[in-house]
Each structure stands twice: as C-alpha cells, then as structure tokens.
Enzyme design. Structure first.
Site, mmCIF file in Angstrom:
data_model
loop_
_atom_site.group_PDB
_atom_site.id
_atom_site.type_symbol
_atom_site.label_atom_id
_atom_site.label_comp_id
_atom_site.label_asym_id
_atom_site.label_seq_id
_atom_site.Cartn_x
_atom_site.Cartn_y
_atom_site.Cartn_z
ATOM 1 N N HIS A 21 0.601 -1.219 -0.005
ATOM 2 C CA HIS A 21 -0.543 -0.033 -0.043
ATOM 3 C C HIS A 21 0.707 1.364 -0.167
ATOM 4 O O HIS A 21 1.894 1.275 0.571
ATOM 5 C CB HIS A 21 -0.646 -0.108 1.014
ATOM 6 C CG HIS A 21 -1.743 1.264 1.557
ATOM 7 N ND1 HIS A 21 -1.780 2.349 1.419
ATOM 8 C CD2 HIS A 21 -3.233 1.078 1.088
ATOM 9 C CE1 HIS A 21 -3.028 3.333 1.745
ATOM 10 N NE2 HIS A 21 -4.048 2.421 1.322
ATOM 11 N N ASP A 26 1.215 4.127 1.425
ATOM 12 C CA ASP A 26 0.392 4.997 2.890
ATOM 13 C C ASP A 26 2.153 4.065 3.251
ATOM 14 O O ASP A 26 2.492 3.953 4.168
ATOM 15 C CB ASP A 26 -0.151 5.230 3.392
ATOM 16 C CG ASP A 26 -0.907 5.536 2.736
ATOM 17 O OD1 ASP A 26 -0.567 7.071 2.124
ATOM 18 O OD2 ASP A 26 -2.257 5.844 3.237
ATOM 19 N N LYS A 27 1.814 2.860 3.425
ATOM 20 C CA LYS A 27 2.650 1.547 4.132
ATOM 21 C C LYS A 27 3.850 1.256 3.558
ATOM 22 O O LYS A 27 5.189 1.428 3.848
ATOM 23 C CB LYS A 27 1.994 0.217 3.842
ATOM 24 C CG LYS A 27 2.228 -0.442 5.168
ATOM 25 C CD LYS A 27 2.734 -0.340 6.603
ATOM 26 C CE LYS A 27 1.635 0.103 7.393
ATOM 27 N NZ LYS A 27 1.555 1.053 8.484
ATOM 28 N N GLU A 79 10.429 11.198 6.891
ATOM 29 C CA GLU A 79 9.504 10.902 6.143
ATOM 30 C C GLU A 79 9.633 10.828 4.965
ATOM 31 O O GLU A 79 10.672 11.465 4.096
ATOM 32 C CB GLU A 79 8.124 12.298 6.687
ATOM 33 C CG GLU A 79 7.746 12.193 7.636
ATOM 34 C CD GLU A 79 6.851 13.937 8.174
ATOM 35 O OE1 GLU A 79 5.370 13.640 7.542
ATOM 36 O OE2 GLU A 79 6.615 14.408 9.580
ATOM 37 N N GLU A 135 13.905 15.301 9.270
ATOM 38 C CA GLU A 135 15.906 16.034 9.804
ATOM 39 C C GLU A 135 16.113 14.874 10.334
ATOM 40 O O GLU A 135 15.599 13.881 10.736
ATOM 41 C CB GLU A 135 15.203 16.781 11.108
ATOM 42 C CG GLU A 135 14.208 18.561 10.686
ATOM 43 C CD GLU A 135 12.767 17.939 10.234
ATOM 44 O OE1 GLU A 135 12.864 18.906 9.148
ATOM 45 O OE2 GLU A 135 12.381 17.586 11.579
ATOM 46 N N LYS A 172 -5.288 -5.041 0.674
ATOM 47 C CA LYS A 172 -6.286 -4.376 2.325
ATOM 48 C C LYS A 172 -6.780 -5.411 2.633
ATOM 49 O O LYS A 172 -7.327 -6.257 1.354
ATOM 50 C CB LYS A 172 -7.568 -3.103 2.314
ATOM 51 C CG LYS A 172 -6.391 -1.944 1.594
ATOM 52 C CD LYS A 172 -7.205 -0.398 1.782
ATOM 53 C CE LYS A 172 -7.089 0.768 1.382
ATOM 54 N NZ LYS A 172 -8.170 2.034 1.115
ATOM 55 N N PHE A 181 -9.071 -4.588 -9.486
ATOM 56 C CA PHE A 181 -7.981 -4.131 -8.532
ATOM 57 C C PHE A 181 -6.545 -4.139 -9.592
ATOM 58 O O PHE A 181 -5.814 -4.662 -9.170
ATOM 59 C CB PHE A 181 -7.908 -4.335 -7.375
ATOM 60 C CG PHE A 181 -7.145 -3.272 -6.090
ATOM 61 C CD1 PHE A 181 -6.694 -2.304 -6.620
ATOM 62 C CD2 PHE A 181 -6.978 -3.734 -5.253
ATOM 63 C CE1 PHE A 181 -5.392 -1.850 -5.659
ATOM 64 C CE2 PHE A 181 -6.700 -2.996 -3.986
ATOM 65 C CZ PHE A 181 -5.309 -2.032 -4.255
ATOM 66 N N ASP A 215 -2.767 5.683 -6.461
ATOM 67 C CA ASP A 215 -3.227 6.328 -4.821
ATOM 68 C C ASP A 215 -1.470 7.114 -4.483
ATOM 69 O O ASP A 215 -0.778 6.205 -4.181
ATOM 70 C CB ASP A 215 -3.561 5.808 -4.182
ATOM 71 C CG ASP A 215 -4.174 6.082 -2.679
ATOM 72 O OD1 ASP A 215 -4.068 7.726 -2.680
ATOM 73 O OD2 ASP A 215 -4.044 5.229 -2.266
ATOM 74 N N ALA A 216 -1.509 8.573 -4.149
ATOM 75 C CA ALA A 216 -0.378 8.982 -3.308
ATOM 76 C C ALA A 216 -0.240 8.122 -2.181
ATOM 77 O O ALA A 216 -0.753 8.175 -1.886
ATOM 78 C CB ALA A 216 -0.411 10.221 -3.345
ATOM 79 N N ARG A 256 0.158 8.383 7.947
ATOM 80 C CA ARG A 256 -0.995 8.658 7.646
ATOM 81 C C ARG A 256 -1.829 7.160 7.680
ATOM 82 O O ARG A 256 -2.906 6.577 7.156
ATOM 83 C CB ARG A 256 -1.326 8.875 6.099
ATOM 84 C CG ARG A 256 -2.216 9.142 5.547
ATOM 85 C CD ARG A 256 -2.526 10.214 4.462
ATOM 86 N NE ARG A 256 -2.237 9.521 3.377
ATOM 87 C CZ ARG A 256 -2.585 9.594 1.808
ATOM 88 N NH1 ARG A 256 -2.844 10.945 1.744
ATOM 89 N NH2 ARG A 256 -2.068 9.220 0.771
ATOM 90 N N LYS A 257 -1.113 5.926 8.247
ATOM 91 C CA LYS A 257 -2.296 4.607 9.004
ATOM 92 C C LYS A 257 -1.808 4.562 10.274
ATOM 93 O O LYS A 257 -1.628 3.336 10.541
ATOM 94 C CB LYS A 257 -1.835 3.771 7.920
ATOM 95 C CG LYS A 257 -2.150 3.514 6.511
ATOM 96 C CD LYS A 257 -3.730 3.600 6.395
ATOM 97 C CE LYS A 257 -4.347 3.597 5.133
ATOM 98 N NZ LYS A 257 -4.745 4.926 4.525
ATOM 99 N N LYS A 262 10.847 7.825 12.943
ATOM 100 C CA LYS A 262 11.079 8.295 14.243
ATOM 101 C C LYS A 262 11.860 7.097 15.212
ATOM 102 O O LYS A 262 12.006 6.830 15.285
ATOM 103 C CB LYS A 262 9.789 9.084 14.872
ATOM 104 C CG LYS A 262 8.571 9.912 13.934
ATOM 105 C CD LYS A 262 7.832 9.992 15.743
ATOM 106 C CE LYS A 262 6.999 10.692 14.725
ATOM 107 N NZ LYS A 262 5.231 11.315 15.083
ATOM 108 N N LYS A 319 11.969 10.061 20.540
ATOM 109 C CA LYS A 319 10.759 10.492 20.204
ATOM 110 C C LYS A 319 9.789 9.729 20.936
ATOM 111 O O LYS A 319 9.701 8.618 20.833
ATOM 112 C CB LYS A 319 10.331 10.545 18.880
ATOM 113 C CG LYS A 319 10.782 11.460 18.139
ATOM 114 C CD LYS A 319 12.444 11.704 17.848
ATOM 115 C CE LYS A 319 12.721 12.671 16.661
ATOM 116 N NZ LYS A 319 14.076 13.092 16.700
ATOM 117 N N ASP A 337 6.285 10.365 20.643
ATOM 118 C CA ASP A 337 5.586 9.449 19.969
ATOM 119 C C ASP A 337 5.536 8.012 19.995
ATOM 120 O O ASP A 337 4.274 7.391 19.904
ATOM 121 C CB ASP A 337 5.708 10.090 18.386
ATOM 122 C CG ASP A 337 4.685 11.803 18.499
ATOM 123 O OD1 ASP A 337 4.355 11.685 20.013
ATOM 124 O OD2 ASP A 337 5.378 12.149 17.342
#
Length: 391
Positions: free
Chosen positions: A17, A19-20, A45, A58, A170, A235, A243-244, A249-250, A270, A274, A276
């Site tokens: 995918h 995003d992944k 990123e 960074e 998916k 598909f 798809d960008a 985003r997931k 990260k 961090k 997060d």
C-alpha cells in the site's frame, strides 16, 4: 426488546500500500542510521506518487546513509519490480530534502543541556497503550485478524502460490460481540488485492476465500458471515500510480484498529528518543502486563509529556469497569513498577537498536518477536503480588 448487534471493524493494509510503503522507507532509513550510530536523531518522512519518491525531514547522525539505495532496496523488497505494478525500484526517481535536527529541540532531549538537565521528551503530546483479552496476543480481535489476512496475502504473493497477485492490498474485518464484550463471530470480511489484468473476478474471489480468508478466520466464520473480495470488481491499477502515499497516514492500522484511542503521533521514521514512538510502546507494555496479570480484562493507558521534561505530565487509566482493584491503586503500581521517563524507557525496552523496519507493516503491537520488547509480560508476577492477587 430486540438486542442491538455490537459490531466493531478494523482494517489493515499490505506492505505494498502506498502509505505503508512510505512507512517502510522511513523506518529503513532509521534502521540504517541506528545500525551505524545508535544515538542518531531521526525524523524522516517519505511521500510517493507515480514513479517518484521524496524523502524529507531532519536527521543528526554520524552515519553515512545512501538514501536512494535504501529507498530502492525497500521498494524491491516490497515487490515493486515492474513499472506496471505502480512503481519500479530501479527506475523510480528519488528526491531527498533533509536538514539537521533543530538545536532547540536537541538540547531538550540531551542529558545536561536545555532548561532541564535530565533527558526530556522530544515533543509534547499524548500517547496511548491498550490491551484486552480478546486474543492470546491480548489485542482486539478485529485488528488481529485484519493484520493476519494482509500478512497472509503478502506471503502467498511472495511465495508464488498465486501468480497473478501484485503488492498493493487491504483487508477489513467486522466482528460481532456479545453484551459482555466478548467476540462471538466474524460478521463481514473484506479483502482487496491488486492483481494482473485479465483475471476474472470469480477466480480471485474463490482463491482469496480458500487460500487467505478461511485459513486465518476459520474459527470465527459461520454460515452468515459475508465475504467481500475486490468489491469494485477489479484492482489492476495500484501502488503509487493509483494513490499517493505518505508516512504516518495509517496510524490506526499501526495500533489497535480504532478500538483503543490514539494520541495522533505517527511512529515510522522517528528514532526512539521521540515519545510519539517510545511512550506508545511503554504504554502498550504497561497495559498488556495489567491485562496479563488479570488485574483487568481491558486496559487503556494514556501518557502525556511536555517537550524537554522527563516525567509525564499526566497518567490516565481506563479499564472500562473490568478492573479488580481500584484505579488509584493501579496508577500507584504503574508509577512504582514501570519506567516512564524517556531515558528509562529507552533502556528498559532496549530501543537503541535497528529493529524498526519490521514494525512498520502488520502492526506495531501483538507480534510474537523477541525484538518487540514492549510485548513482554515479565511484570505479571510482580503486579499480582503487589496487587494482592493470587499468582
């Protein structure tokens, strides 16, 4: 009075995918940095569309990283080996825009520097950890099944068991629960897989049900379970061409599938200074040990931090009425038995290692892997003893 059905759904995506793919690229670069310099500060990123990838962010490190090579190797490993799949590893464009970490942030997460001399959090924010007794992994059943479906989909593609499969895909699983909050059956299962052109839908449906869905979900399927396989009918066009993609985003796929809450911060790219990432891992570790110790059937932990400050500014515990001891006693046990400062979390979970690439697909939690130290339940005996429960 007719009882209302309680149905909870979660989704997962394959490593192909878009995003992944970006999550994997970000964590591949992080691992390369930490492999050479375990104190690397990384916030990387990626974005992708058509035949191009941009890497930005960074990084402060003593490592030398051939970023285009890492990007291409990752895309190849995922399986994008032909341009018709959506991107091709050898011929794709790679743009890089990276600067050093801001010195204002750096001083806040470095011992002996900044306003507070102790290593503090790299940013403000809230992080959540969650566990429940739905599964042996102490994860919600919908996300557990969804991840296993996409992982199975990737396995049979890479092993060549089904030759027409392509990398993008998916899954989504809807589970029915009883009034006591226990899972009882799979209500609806969705699998969407990218495929070669010219393959009839009936064949794809049959193959997905027999070779993907039933082997994973058999225990939960009944005569009323609904299957949706490639519900648009085709598909073929997938990956970044269709798809960008963007890193981070997931985040619900990465965590608990929407069952447990999320503070909003993504993980991939990260380094573990961090919070997060590291505080979300320790929050899962705490919640899992509490459930494994039978102190509660469900547990959600919220930690909140201020940038540059070591101690969390708050801890909130939610057991949804399933706790066997008072919440204030659980909080006392957490503060006494678990590391909560960033430097202590890094040491306890041994996070300064290049282990993050494999976290980026199929979930950061509920995985049986010795490198996933936040999945250990090594505090169970101590928790039971201090809580006054039988061992």
């Amino acid at each position: 009075m007719i009882k209302r059905k309680i149905i909870i759904s979660s989704e997962s995506v394959t490593e192909g995918h878009p995003d992944k793919m970006c999550d994997l690229i970000s964590d591949a670069i992080l691992d390369e940095a930490m492999n050479q310099d375990k104190f690397s500060r990384v916030a990387i990123e990626a974005g992708t569309k058509n035949g191009g990838v941009m890497v930005f962010g960074e990084m402060t490190t003593n490592a030398y990283i051939d970023i285009p090579r890492v990007v291409r190797d990752t895309i190849k490993e995922i399986g994008y080996t032909r341009s018709e799949y959506g991107i091709e590893w050898e011929t794709c464009s790679v743009w890089v825009q990276i600067t050093e970490q801001s010195p204002d942030i750096s001083q806040g997460v470095t011992d002996g520097k900044g306003l507070h001399k102790e290593q503090g959090a790299g940013d403000q924010g809230m992080m959540y950890g969650y566990a429940c007794n739905d599964t042996k992994e102490l994860m919600p059943l919908p996300i557990s099944l969804a991840h296993k479906l996409t992982k199975k989909l990737a396995e049979i593609r890479k092993e060549g068991e089904i030759s027409y499969l392509r990398p993008d895909g998916k899954s989504q699983v809807s589970v029915e629960y009883d009034e006591k909050g226990k899972p009882i059956r799979a209500d609806t299962i969705v699998v969407s897989t990218q495929h070669d052109g010219g393959i009839v839908h009936s064949k794809i449906r049959k193959d997905m049900i027999e070779k993907v869905i039933k082997p994973i979900c058999k225990k939960w399927i009944d005569k009323d379970t609904v299957f949706h396989v490639n519900p648009t009918g085709a598909f073929v066009r997938g990956g970044p061409y269709a798809d960008a993609g963007l890193t981070g985003r997931k985040i619900i796929v990465d965590t608990y599938g929407g069952v447990g809450r999320h503070g909003g911060g993504a993980f991939s790219g990260k380094d573990p200074s961090k919070v997060d990432r590291s505080a979300a891992y320790i929050a899962r570790y705490i919640a899992k040990n509490i459930v494994a110790a039978d102190i509660a059937e469900k547990c959600e932990i919220q930690l909140a931090y201020a940038i540059g400050v070591a101690d969390p500014v708050s801890i909130n515990i939610e057991c949804f009425g399933t706790n066997k001891i008072p919440i204030d006693k659980i909080e006392k046990l957490i503060r006494e038995l678990f590391p909560l400062k960033p430097s202590d979390i890094l040491k306890h979970l041994d996070l300064r290692r290049p282990i993050f690439y494999k976290t980026a697909s199929y979930g950061h939690f509920g995985r049986d892997d010795p490198d996933f130290t936040w999945e250990k339940t090594d505090k169970v005996g101590l928790l039971k003893k201090e809580a006054g429960l039988k061992k």
